[in-house]
Design a protein around this motif. Structure first.
Motif, PDB file in Angstrom:
ATOM      1  N   LEU A  18      25.637  76.281  41.305  1.00  0.00           N
ATOM      2  CA  LEU A  18      26.839  75.546  40.901  1.00  0.00           C
ATOM      3  C   LEU A  18      26.826  75.143  39.429  1.00  0.00           C
ATOM      4  CD1 LEU A  18      27.726  73.181  43.849  1.00  0.00           C
ATOM      5  CD2 LEU A  18      29.079  75.017  42.901  1.00  0.00           C
ATOM      6  N   ARG A  19      25.683  74.732  38.932  1.00  0.00           N
ATOM      7  CA  ARG A  19      25.599  74.248  37.558  1.00  0.00           C
ATOM      8  C   ARG A  19      26.033  75.306  36.540  1.00  0.00           C
ATOM      9  NH1 ARG A  19      20.364  72.839  37.353  1.00  0.00           N
ATOM     10  NH2 ARG A  19      20.784  71.361  39.011  1.00  0.00           N
ATOM     11  N   PRO A  20      25.509  76.547  36.603  1.00  0.00           N
ATOM     12  CA  PRO A  20      25.991  77.555  35.648  1.00  0.00           C
ATOM     13  C   PRO A  20      27.460  77.929  35.863  1.00  0.00           C
ATOM     14  CG  PRO A  20      23.918  78.260  36.623  1.00  0.00           C
ATOM     15  CD  PRO A  20      24.363  77.043  37.358  1.00  0.00           C
ATOM     16  N   MET A  21      27.917  77.889  37.107  1.00  0.00           N
ATOM     17  CA  MET A  21      29.312  78.206  37.378  1.00  0.00           C
ATOM     18  C   MET A  21      30.230  77.148  36.766  1.00  0.00           C
ATOM     19  SD  MET A  21      31.144  79.009  41.033  1.00  0.00           S
ATOM     20  CE  MET A  21      29.728  79.913  41.591  1.00  0.00           C
ATOM     21  N   MET A  22      29.860  75.889  36.890  1.00  0.00           N
ATOM     22  CA  MET A  22      30.656  74.809  36.304  1.00  0.00           C
ATOM     23  C   MET A  22      30.633  74.898  34.775  1.00  0.00           C
ATOM     24  SD  MET A  22      31.841  73.242  38.876  1.00  0.00           S
ATOM     25  CE  MET A  22      32.241  71.561  38.570  1.00  0.00           C
ATOM     26  N   GLN A  23      29.478  75.246  34.212  1.00  0.00           N
ATOM     27  CA  GLN A  23      29.387  75.388  32.763  1.00  0.00           C
ATOM     28  C   GLN A  23      30.252  76.561  32.289  1.00  0.00           C
ATOM     29  OE1 GLN A  23      25.452  75.983  31.248  1.00  0.00           O
ATOM     30  NE2 GLN A  23      26.051  75.447  29.167  1.00  0.00           N
ATOM     31  N   LEU A  24      30.281  77.645  33.045  1.00  0.00           N
ATOM     32  CA  LEU A  24      31.119  78.786  32.700  1.00  0.00           C
ATOM     33  C   LEU A  24      32.602  78.416  32.752  1.00  0.00           C
ATOM     34  CD1 LEU A  24      31.230  81.834  32.050  1.00  0.00           C
ATOM     35  CD2 LEU A  24      31.352  82.222  34.506  1.00  0.00           C
ATOM     36  N   ASP A  26      33.822  75.412  32.300  1.00  0.00           N
ATOM     37  CA  ASP A  26      34.082  74.531  31.150  1.00  0.00           C
ATOM     38  C   ASP A  26      34.230  75.324  29.852  1.00  0.00           C
ATOM     39  OD1 ASP A  26      34.075  72.285  32.717  1.00  0.00           O
ATOM     40  OD2 ASP A  26      31.983  71.766  32.292  1.00  0.00           O
ATOM     41  N   TRP A  27      33.336  76.295  29.632  1.00  0.00           N
ATOM     42  CA  TRP A  27      33.416  77.110  28.417  1.00  0.00           C
ATOM     43  C   TRP A  27      34.691  77.947  28.403  1.00  0.00           C
ATOM     44  CZ3 TRP A  27      30.918  76.701  24.027  1.00  0.00           C
ATOM     45  CH2 TRP A  27      29.684  76.045  24.006  1.00  0.00           C
ATOM     46  N   LEU A  28      35.049  78.490  29.539  1.00  0.00           N
ATOM     47  CA  LEU A  28      36.267  79.291  29.624  1.00  0.00           C
ATOM     48  C   LEU A  28      37.498  78.438  29.335  1.00  0.00           C
ATOM     49  CD1 LEU A  28      37.365  82.104  30.273  1.00  0.00           C
ATOM     50  CD2 LEU A  28      37.532  81.394  32.643  1.00  0.00           C
ATOM     51  N   LEU A  29      37.527  77.224  29.860  1.00  0.00           N
ATOM     52  CA  LEU A  29      38.644  76.314  29.586  1.00  0.00           C
ATOM     53  C   LEU A  29      38.735  76.005  28.099  1.00  0.00           C
ATOM     54  CD1 LEU A  29      40.938  74.467  30.555  1.00  0.00           C
ATOM     55  CD2 LEU A  29      39.214  72.687  30.853  1.00  0.00           C
TER      56      LEU A  29
END
Length: 87
Positions: A18-24, A26-29
């Protein structure tokens, strides 16, 4: 058998997934919002130039509206993704 499928559908994902998915997300946003901001600045400049030359009918207003709609859609999509992903 359907109870087993329902049980598997509600298993939470591990935190290291979940952590890398949430970071991805956030970066995409951030990338989408920066692109919308750049497009807004470009469209506002075109709009100012068109109104300065007294041309009321132009495509610059379309660019401003599309930029605002893109930012709204990106923000709401990330909010929906964050609500659907378990923490």
């Amino acid at each position: 058998m359907s109870a087993t499928v329902a049980l598997l559908a509600y298993k939470q994902m591990p935190a290291d997934v979940l952590r890398p998915m949430m970071q991805l997300i956030d970066w995409l946003l951030w990338c989408v919002l920066l692109f919308c901001l750049a497009w807004m600045i470009l469209s506002a400049g075109r709009l100012w130039y068109a109104f300065r030359d007294d041309l009321a009918a132009n495509d610059a207003t379309h660019g401003v509206v599309v930029s605002l709609l893109g930012a709204i859609m990106a923000s709401s999509a990330s909010g929906i993704a964050l609500a659907l992903l378990p923490t």
